[in-house]
Enzyme design. Structure first.
Site, short mmCIF file in Angstrom:
data_model
loop_
_atom_site.label_atom_id
_atom_site.label_comp_id
_atom_site.label_asym_id
_atom_site.label_seq_id
_atom_site.Cartn_x
_atom_site.Cartn_y
_atom_site.Cartn_z
N GLY A 1 -71.41 -37.08 -68.62
CA GLY A 1 -70.91 -37.72 -69.84
C GLY A 1 -69.40 -37.90 -69.76
N SER B 1 -67.49 -40.47 -68.95
CA SER B 1 -66.87 -41.79 -69.08
C SER B 1 -66.23 -42.02 -70.44
CB SER B 1 -67.90 -42.89 -68.81
OG SER B 1 -68.94 -42.84 -69.76
N SER B 2 -66.46 -41.13 -71.39
CA SER B 2 -65.90 -41.32 -72.73
C SER B 2 -65.89 -40.00 -73.50
CB SER B 2 -66.71 -42.37 -73.52
OG SER B 2 -68.03 -41.91 -73.74
N GLY B 3 -65.25 -40.00 -74.65
CA GLY B 3 -65.29 -38.87 -75.57
C GLY B 3 -64.80 -37.57 -74.98
N ARG C 1 -73.99 -42.99 -67.13
CA ARG C 1 -74.97 -44.02 -66.80
C ARG C 1 -74.33 -45.34 -66.42
NH1 ARG C 1 -79.05 -44.71 -71.55
NH2 ARG C 1 -77.22 -44.11 -72.78
N ASP D 1 -78.64 -41.61 -64.45
CA ASP D 1 -79.23 -41.19 -65.71
C ASP D 1 -79.64 -39.73 -65.54
OD1 ASP D 1 -80.93 -40.66 -67.90
OD2 ASP D 1 -81.55 -42.75 -68.02
N SER E 1 -73.10 -27.80 -76.31
CA SER E 1 -74.10 -27.80 -77.37
C SER E 1 -73.49 -28.49 -78.59
CB SER E 1 -74.54 -26.37 -77.68
OG SER E 1 -75.57 -26.36 -78.66
N TYR F 1 -82.57 -33.30 -83.04
CA TYR F 1 -81.30 -33.01 -82.36
C TYR F 1 -81.05 -31.50 -82.30
CZ TYR F 1 -76.28 -33.10 -81.34
OH TYR F 1 -75.03 -32.90 -80.78
N LYS G 1 -80.68 -28.91 -79.03
CA LYS G 1 -79.45 -28.14 -78.82
C LYS G 1 -79.69 -26.63 -78.93
CE LYS G 1 -76.42 -31.40 -78.03
NZ LYS G 1 -75.64 -31.46 -76.79
#
Length: 326
Positions: free
Chosen positions: A43, A45-47, A68, A94, A173, A187, A191
């Site tokens: 994850g 690529s952002s945030g 992805r 993925d 998490s 969700y 988690k």
């Protein structure tokens, strides 16, 4: 003469108790070095993932990021290079595809710090939510984490033996992985499951000097947050709307500090710290000071938890009463 002795005896009680906790806490605290080590972030690529990659690169780590979309990864690499002057490796896969993940990890090389930061979130009441959407969240958030750890773990174990340095597996998490909230049924399930994974995994890998960290951010300003907020049920906004959000850079700083300190539970704000005390249970704990806060605060935090639940159930009751009155 009796009073000073009595006072000394009283003062010795908390000291002795702290000494007992210092003896009991496990795993033993260690520092996880970041400089000149391979940090692999999903994850990325952002945030939060991008912010973590930028921080790790700035501290001298060799960073690999996986996501992805190849175009987003290239943009992330350019942003990290611009901010730090460091090039990072990028891998498009993925996390639900175990074979693709294994190939990416193999191509990246042995990992010292694995950060499982990927995740998807679609809030909705379970009755209304399509089961394919539920499976998607479970597959990405939970099975994707299994896929990453399974792929990276064998060489991580070998690497700790070669380098003599501790390694880390960090799992992102959410505060929704500490307490269930209306509209977060699927969700929260995905988690909460990560915690069981992490607690058992820590037992399995501690002999190899690998330390597991669970990071529990609150609502965070990420590219997908606006859409998530738009889809929230009204009651979710009423219950969770008062919870304070954070910027991705601030969460990343808290997360990296927790990883470097080999902390099992890594809260990101004051509410998160209170939640961590309230939900400590049988979790591993390496800090005797945090253990002291957990032991002393457990009863009070249970009372506060009951107060919060009373407030939430009252909100639900009032919302349904108003709805019936329309």
């Amino acid at each position: 003469m009796a009073f000073p002795l009595l006072l000394l005896a009283v003062l010795m009680v908390p000291v002795a108790f702290a000494a007992v906790l210092a003896f009991l806490v496990r795993p033993r605290p260690v520092r996880i070095p970041i400089k000149d080590r391979h940090v692999f972030i999903t994850g990325g690529s952002s945030g939060i993932g991008l912010a973590l990659a930028r921080l790790a690169a700035a501290e001298g780590a060799r960073v690999s990021i996986l996501a992805r979309r190849a175009s987003y990864l290239q943009e992330a690499r350019d942003a990290i290079r611009l901010a730090t002057g460091v090039d990072v490796a990028i891998f498009s896969a993925d996390v639900r595809d175990a074979d693709a993940v294994a190939k990416a990890v193999e191509a990246a090389g042995p990992v010292d710090v694995l950060v499982c930061n990927h995740g998807v979130f679609t809030p909705q009441e379970l009755e209304k939510q399509d089961l394919e959407e539920v499976r998607f969240m479970v597959d990405v958030n939970l099975m994707g984490t299994f896929n990453l750890i399974k792929a990276a773990l064998p060489t991580m174990k070998q690497r700790t033996k070669v380098t003599g340095l501790p390694a880390s597996i960090a799992i992102m998490s959410s505060q929704a992985g500490q307490v269930g909230v209306y509209g977060y049924t699927a969700y929260s399930a995905s988690k909460f499951a990560l915690r069981g994974l992490a607690e058992a995994l820590q037992h399995e890998v501690i002999a190899d000097d690998i330390h597991v960290s669970m990071i529990f951010p609150p609502d965070t300003e990420t590219p997908g947050f606006a859409e998530e907020h738009r889809r929230r049920p009204d009651l979710t906004n009423i219950i969770a709307g008062s919870s304070g959000g954070m910027k991705a850079d601030d969460v990343a700083k808290k997360a990296l500090d927790g990883i470097k300190s080999s902390r099992f539970i890594v809260p990101c704000n004051f509410e998160g710290t209170m939640l961590s005390i309230a939900t400590a249970g049988l979790s591993p704990q390496s800090s005797f000071l945090t253990a002291l806060a957990e032991v002393l605060g457990a009863g009070f935090m249970r009372f506060m938890g009951l107060c919060f639940q009373w407030n939430w159930f009252s909100s639900i009751e009032n919302w349904h009463s108003k709805k019936r009155g329309l």
